[in-house]
Scaffold this active site. Structure first.
Site, PDB file in Angstrom:
ATOM      1  N   ASN A   1      -5.844   2.888 -13.111  1.00 43.38           N
ATOM      2  CA  ASN A   1      -4.852   1.879 -12.710  1.00 43.38           C
ATOM      3  C   ASN A   1      -3.445   2.444 -12.833  1.00 43.38           C
ATOM      4  O   ASN A   1      -3.169   3.246 -13.709  1.00 43.38           O
ATOM      5  CB  ASN A   1      -4.967   0.637 -13.602  1.00 43.38           C
ATOM      6  CG  ASN A   1      -4.034  -0.481 -13.169  1.00 43.38           C
ATOM      7  OD1 ASN A   1      -3.898  -0.759 -11.972  1.00 43.38           O
ATOM      8  ND2 ASN A   1      -3.377  -1.120 -14.108  1.00 43.38           N
TER       9      ASN A   1
ATOM     10  N   HIS B   1       0.458   1.207 -13.445  1.00 45.23           N
ATOM     11  CA  HIS B   1       1.265   0.067 -13.875  1.00 45.23           C
ATOM     12  C   HIS B   1       2.737   0.503 -13.883  1.00 45.23           C
ATOM     13  O   HIS B   1       3.061   1.567 -14.408  1.00 45.23           O
ATOM     14  CB  HIS B   1       0.819  -0.401 -15.261  1.00 45.23           C
ATOM     15  CG  HIS B   1       1.562  -1.617 -15.708  1.00 45.23           C
ATOM     16  ND1 HIS B   1       1.294  -2.872 -15.201  1.00 45.23           N
ATOM     17  CD2 HIS B   1       2.599  -1.760 -16.556  1.00 45.23           C
ATOM     18  CE1 HIS B   1       2.137  -3.741 -15.749  1.00 45.23           C
ATOM     19  NE2 HIS B   1       2.941  -3.096 -16.573  1.00 45.23           N
TER      20      HIS B   1
ATOM     21  N   LEU C   1      -3.649  -6.457  -7.276  1.00 39.50           N
ATOM     22  CA  LEU C   1      -3.067  -7.500  -8.107  1.00 39.50           C
ATOM     23  C   LEU C   1      -4.064  -8.576  -8.535  1.00 39.50           C
ATOM     24  O   LEU C   1      -3.690  -9.583  -9.108  1.00 39.50           O
ATOM     25  CB  LEU C   1      -1.850  -8.116  -7.402  1.00 39.50           C
ATOM     26  CG  LEU C   1      -0.741  -7.099  -7.042  1.00 39.50           C
ATOM     27  CD1 LEU C   1       0.428  -7.781  -6.362  1.00 39.50           C
ATOM     28  CD2 LEU C   1      -0.265  -6.303  -8.250  1.00 39.50           C
TER      29      LEU C   1
ATOM     30  N   GLY D   1       0.767  -1.240   0.000  1.00 35.76           N
ATOM     31  CA  GLY D   1       0.000   0.000   0.000  1.00 35.76           C
ATOM     32  C   GLY D   1       0.801   1.294   0.000  1.00 35.76           C
ATOM     33  O   GLY D   1       0.309   2.312   0.491  1.00 35.76           O
TER      34      GLY D   1
ATOM     35  N   ASN E   1       1.430   3.060  -2.587  1.00 34.64           N
ATOM     36  CA  ASN E   1       0.689   3.978  -3.468  1.00 34.64           C
ATOM     37  C   ASN E   1      -0.540   4.542  -2.753  1.00 34.64           C
ATOM     38  O   ASN E   1      -0.886   5.706  -2.938  1.00 34.64           O
ATOM     39  CB  ASN E   1       0.282   3.268  -4.764  1.00 34.64           C
ATOM     40  CG  ASN E   1       1.423   3.229  -5.755  1.00 34.64           C
ATOM     41  OD1 ASN E   1       1.867   4.269  -6.243  1.00 34.64           O
ATOM     42  ND2 ASN E   1       1.928   2.039  -6.046  1.00 34.64           N
TER      43      ASN E   1
ATOM     44  N   ASP F   1      -4.811  -4.264 -19.605  1.00 36.47           N
ATOM     45  CA  ASP F   1      -4.137  -2.970 -19.526  1.00 36.47           C
ATOM     46  C   ASP F   1      -4.637  -1.989 -20.571  1.00 36.47           C
ATOM     47  O   ASP F   1      -3.983  -1.030 -20.920  1.00 36.47           O
ATOM     48  CB  ASP F   1      -2.612  -3.144 -19.671  1.00 36.47           C
ATOM     49  CG  ASP F   1      -1.998  -3.683 -18.391  1.00 36.47           C
ATOM     50  OD1 ASP F   1      -2.301  -3.133 -17.329  1.00 36.47           O
ATOM     51  OD2 ASP F   1      -1.251  -4.668 -18.465  1.00 36.47           O
TER      52      ASP F   1
HETATM   53  C1  GAR Z   1       3.361  -1.128  -7.464  1.00 39.50           C
HETATM   54  O1  GAR Z   1       4.634  -1.113  -8.053  1.00 39.50           O
HETATM   55  C2  GAR Z   1       2.303  -1.093  -8.522  1.00 39.50           C
HETATM   56  O2  GAR Z   1       2.642  -0.316  -9.633  1.00 39.50           O
HETATM   57  C3  GAR Z   1       2.259  -2.531  -8.909  1.00 39.50           C
HETATM   58  O3  GAR Z   1       2.379  -3.240  -7.688  1.00 39.50           O
HETATM   59  C4  GAR Z   1       3.110  -2.467  -6.750  1.00 39.50           C
HETATM   60  C5  GAR Z   1       2.308  -2.332  -5.467  1.00 39.50           C
HETATM   61  O4  GAR Z   1       2.889  -1.493  -4.505  1.00 39.50           O
HETATM   62  N1  GAR Z   1       1.054  -2.825  -9.625  1.00 39.50           N
HETATM   63  C6  GAR Z   1       0.999  -3.696 -10.638  1.00 39.50           C
HETATM   64  O5  GAR Z   1       1.937  -4.353 -11.015  1.00 39.50           O
HETATM   65  C7  GAR Z   1      -0.388  -3.810 -11.306  1.00 39.50           C
HETATM   66  N2  GAR Z   1      -0.292  -4.475 -12.571  1.00 39.50           N
HETATM   67  P1  GAR Z   1       2.101  -0.898  -3.261  1.00 39.50           P
HETATM   68  O6  GAR Z   1       1.167  -1.958  -2.704  1.00 39.50           O
HETATM   69  O7  GAR Z   1       3.163  -0.561  -2.256  1.00 39.50           O
HETATM   70  O8  GAR Z   1       1.330   0.330  -3.717  1.00 39.50           O
END
Ligand code: GAR
Length: 209
Positions: free
Chosen positions: A112, A114, A95, A17, A19, A155
């Site tokens: 989203n 990526h 995910l 989390g 982001n 995507d």
């Molecule tokens: C992030 O790097 C995000 O971009 C990626 O997972 C990570 C989660 O980090 N998302 C994907 O790959 C989606 N296809 P977080 O839980 O610390 O935000």
């Protein structure tokens, strides 16, 4: 939504989390004036992201993906979205895959992030650290992050924002992932949240005149 002045936002998470944290900080410092994060939904019961929501006094619920059929999982999500009258969804390190039926019910309303410059390293099997492993394997010198609307699986949808990040010669997937997060993801996601929220508010007001 006549007369609305803030779009009500749900953030979908699955893990750490960071982001989500960037979004919550942006909200607290007034960077998302047209939106309000009211709800965090996690596809994993023990996700640290739920702790983060709690620490910021934001409602968080687990809607576990594991062991549930896709329809049951999505019905669980939809129930919360309706209960809290959500206007837009941000996938912030979410995910799990959402079905086409789910996505179609939220046209231009799902955002989203990526961790690559789409169309590079995206699509089936490209998530989390795997994206950075693939980028290093290919030898790209620039990677980055993309924020896009989700109107097609997985995507597809219009790109809203992109930011490039340099790859360094001795990068490991973990080091590269961290740099992409710090320099691109945490910067772009709050900006995109405001962009889409402002659009929703504007549309809501148009209906009201
Ligand atoms: C992030 O790097 C995000 O971009 C990626 O997972 C990570 C989660 O980090 N998302 C994907 O790959 C989606 N296809 P977080 O839980 O610390 O935000």
């Amino acid at each position: 939504m006549p007369g609305m002045n803030k779009a009500r936002i749900a953030v979908f998470v699955s893990g750490g989390g960071t982001n989500l944290e960037a979004l919550l900080k942006a909200q607290e410092t007034g960077q998302i004036p047209h939106g309000e994060i009211v709800l965090v939904l996690s596809s994993a019961a023990g996700a640290y992201a739920l702790e983060r929501a709690k620490n910021h006094n934001i409602l968080g619920f687990a809607v576990p993906r594991k062991g549930a059929a896709q329809e049951v999982f999505e019905a669980g999500l939809t129930e919360k979205l309706e209960e809290y009258r959500i206007d837009m969804i941000i996938l912030a390190g979410f995910l799990s895959i959402l079905s086409e039926e789910f996505v179609k019910r939220w046209p231009d309303r799902i955002v989203n992030i990526h961790p690559s410059l789409i169309p590079a390293f995206c699509g089936k099997g490209y998530y989390g650290l795997k994206v950075h492993e693939a980028a290093l394997e290919r030898g790209v010198k620039l990677t980055g992050a993309t924020v896009h609307l989700v109107n097609e699986i997985p995507d597809g949808g219009r790109i809203l924002l992109q930011k490039a990040v340099e790859v360094q010669p001795d990068d490991t997937p973990e080091v590269l992932q961290r740099r992409v997060m710090e320099r691109a993801e945490w910067v772009l996601l709050p900006q995109a949240a405001e962009l889409v929220a402002a659009q929703i508010v504007e549309e809501g007001q148009e209906k009201n005149v």
